[in-house]
Motif scaffolding. Sequence first.
Motif, PDB file in Angstrom:
ATOM      1  N   TRP A  18      -2.984   8.247  10.335  1.00 30.86           N
ATOM      2  CA  TRP A  18      -2.743   7.821  11.713  1.00 30.86           C
ATOM      3  C   TRP A  18      -2.520   6.304  11.770  1.00 30.86           C
ATOM      4  O   TRP A  18      -1.604   5.830  12.461  1.00 30.86           O
ATOM      5  N   MET A  19      -3.329   5.542  11.043  1.00 36.51           N
ATOM      6  CA  MET A  19      -3.184   4.078  11.030  1.00 36.51           C
ATOM      7  C   MET A  19      -1.824   3.672  10.471  1.00 36.51           C
ATOM      8  O   MET A  19      -1.175   2.770  11.005  1.00 36.51           O
ATOM      9  N   VAL A  20      -1.400   4.322   9.389  1.00 41.22           N
ATOM     10  CA  VAL A  20      -0.092   4.020   8.801  1.00 41.22           C
ATOM     11  C   VAL A  20       1.006   4.334   9.809  1.00 41.22           C
ATOM     12  O   VAL A  20       1.931   3.534  10.010  1.00 41.22           O
ATOM     13  N   SER A  21       0.894   5.470  10.469  1.00 43.24           N
ATOM     14  CA  SER A  21       1.878   5.875  11.471  1.00 43.24           C
ATOM     15  C   SER A  21       1.926   4.867  12.628  1.00 43.24           C
ATOM     16  O   SER A  21       2.999   4.406  13.028  1.00 43.24           O
ATOM     17  N   ARG A  22       0.763   4.517  13.134  1.00 36.85           N
ATOM     18  CA  ARG A  22       0.674   3.530  14.223  1.00 36.85           C
ATOM     19  C   ARG A  22       1.283   2.197  13.808  1.00 36.85           C
ATOM     20  O   ARG A  22       2.100   1.616  14.533  1.00 36.85           O
ATOM     21  N   ASN A  23       0.899   1.712  12.638  1.00 42.59           N
ATOM     22  CA  ASN A  23       1.391   0.413  12.174  1.00 42.59           C
ATOM     23  C   ASN A  23       2.900   0.425  11.973  1.00 42.59           C
ATOM     24  O   ASN A  23       3.581  -0.559  12.263  1.00 42.59           O
ATOM     25  N   THR A  24       3.418   1.541  11.465  1.00 39.44           N
ATOM     26  CA  THR A  24       4.860   1.660  11.248  1.00 39.44           C
ATOM     27  C   THR A  24       5.602   1.603  12.573  1.00 39.44           C
ATOM     28  O   THR A  24       6.607   0.884  12.705  1.00 39.44           O
ATOM     29  N   ILE A  25       5.107   2.322  13.563  1.00 36.20           N
ATOM     30  CA  ILE A  25       5.746   2.312  14.891  1.00 36.20           C
ATOM     31  C   ILE A  25       5.698   0.909  15.487  1.00 36.20           C
ATOM     32  O   ILE A  25       6.703   0.410  16.003  1.00 36.20           O
ATOM     33  N   GLN A  26       4.538   0.259  15.402  1.00 35.45           N
ATOM     34  CA  GLN A  26       4.414  -1.100  15.950  1.00 35.45           C
ATOM     35  C   GLN A  26       5.368  -2.062  15.242  1.00 35.45           C
ATOM     36  O   GLN A  26       6.016  -2.896  15.889  1.00 35.45           O
ATOM     37  N   PHE A  27       5.480  -1.937  13.913  1.00 31.39           N
ATOM     38  CA  PHE A  27       6.372  -2.789  13.130  1.00 31.39           C
ATOM     39  C   PHE A  27       7.829  -2.582  13.569  1.00 31.39           C
ATOM     40  O   PHE A  27       8.557  -3.545  13.813  1.00 31.39           O
ATOM     41  N   MET A  33       8.948  -1.287  16.383  1.00 29.66           N
ATOM     42  CA  MET A  33       9.141  -1.736  17.770  1.00 29.66           C
ATOM     43  C   MET A  33       9.266  -3.258  17.823  1.00 29.66           C
ATOM     44  O   MET A  33      10.086  -3.788  18.570  1.00 29.66           O
ATOM     45  N   GLY A  34       8.467  -3.943  17.001  1.00 32.49           N
ATOM     46  CA  GLY A  34       8.541  -5.400  16.945  1.00 32.49           C
ATOM     47  C   GLY A  34       9.901  -5.897  16.490  1.00 32.49           C
ATOM     48  O   GLY A  34      10.339  -6.977  16.867  1.00 32.49           O
ATOM     49  N   ILE A  64      13.541   4.363  16.316  1.00 29.70           N
ATOM     50  CA  ILE A  64      12.488   5.058  15.568  1.00 29.70           C
ATOM     51  C   ILE A  64      12.807   6.545  15.556  1.00 29.70           C
ATOM     52  O   ILE A  64      13.019   7.152  16.606  1.00 29.70           O
ATOM     53  N   TYR A  65      12.821   7.108  14.358  1.00 33.34           N
ATOM     54  CA  TYR A  65      13.162   8.518  14.213  1.00 33.34           C
ATOM     55  C   TYR A  65      12.098   9.387  14.895  1.00 33.34           C
ATOM     56  O   TYR A  65      10.900   9.095  14.798  1.00 33.34           O
ATOM     57  N   PRO A  66      12.500  10.436  15.606  1.00 30.87           N
ATOM     58  CA  PRO A  66      11.536  11.254  16.369  1.00 30.87           C
ATOM     59  C   PRO A  66      10.364  11.785  15.544  1.00 30.87           C
ATOM     60  O   PRO A  66       9.238  11.858  16.050  1.00 30.87           O
ATOM     61  N   ASP A  67      10.586  12.147  14.268  1.00 28.50           N
ATOM     62  CA  ASP A  67       9.475  12.651  13.442  1.00 28.50           C
ATOM     63  C   ASP A  67       8.329  11.651  13.363  1.00 28.50           C
ATOM     64  O   ASP A  67       7.167  12.045  13.245  1.00 28.50           O
ATOM     65  N   THR A  68       8.649  10.368  13.426  1.00 30.37           N
ATOM     66  CA  THR A  68       7.617   9.335  13.339  1.00 30.37           C
ATOM     67  C   THR A  68       6.714   9.386  14.567  1.00 30.37           C
ATOM     68  O   THR A  68       5.485   9.299  14.450  1.00 30.37           O
ATOM     69  N   PHE A  69       7.320   9.557  15.749  1.00 28.92           N
ATOM     70  CA  PHE A  69       6.521   9.711  16.970  1.00 28.92           C
ATOM     71  C   PHE A  69       5.735  11.022  16.945  1.00 28.92           C
ATOM     72  O   PHE A  69       4.571  11.071  17.343  1.00 28.92           O
ATOM     73  N   HIS A  70       6.371  12.085  16.462  1.00 30.03           N
ATOM     74  CA  HIS A  70       5.687  13.384  16.387  1.00 30.03           C
ATOM     75  C   HIS A  70       4.473  13.295  15.453  1.00 30.03           C
ATOM     76  O   HIS A  70       3.421  13.883  15.743  1.00 30.03           O
TER      77      HIS A  70
END
Length: 194
Positions: free
Chosen positions: A154-163, A165-166, A171-177
């Motif tokens: 979850w932390m890796v997923s969160r950090n990747t999304i934040q990165f 977005m920054g 962002i590919y939909p699978d990443t949000f899923h």
Amino acid sequence: MKKDEAIAIIEPYLTKPRFEHTLRVAETAVKLASKYDVSVEKAELAAIFHDYCKYRSLEEMARIIEASSLPKDLLEYHHELWHGPVASLLIEQEYGIEDQDIKNAIYYHTTGRANMSKMEMVVFVADYIEPGRSFEGLDEVREMAEKELIRTTWMVSRNTIQFLMGKKSRIYPDTFHAYNDLTKRLDGGKKFEL
């Protein structure tokens, strides 16, 4: 397929730094697999092949995506996302690796997805925390990897999304899923009050 054979296959396809990264990811995946009751052999093989197609030409990868059953919407996103799905296909076609656990771990090692298996999480996390990487927030993720696999993923997923977005990247939909599913797993699937 044995580890040494897999390493010999991938080495010519990678730069020296990427090859060294791959070996570190494999070592990290073995440690995580041992810790979280995942097949060490499968995790190691998936980690060795995870960047197999990293340096294939964009034209070749696009052709493979177009001609295969891979989702065509991959082509609408950054080409960094292509190498995992393409590798998951080519390892079967070129080397007869049909194991779905291995193929899925390679396929989703960049994006993650909803309902990730422990094998997929191990390779996803190993790629992120391998000892050669260094960036802000990584120590926190490495510490969590010693305690809890789902929270680490979850932390890796969160950090990747934040990165992403920054950087104002798509962002590919699978990443949000992946993020949403992992959040649900962590909070027990609580529903929001209306």
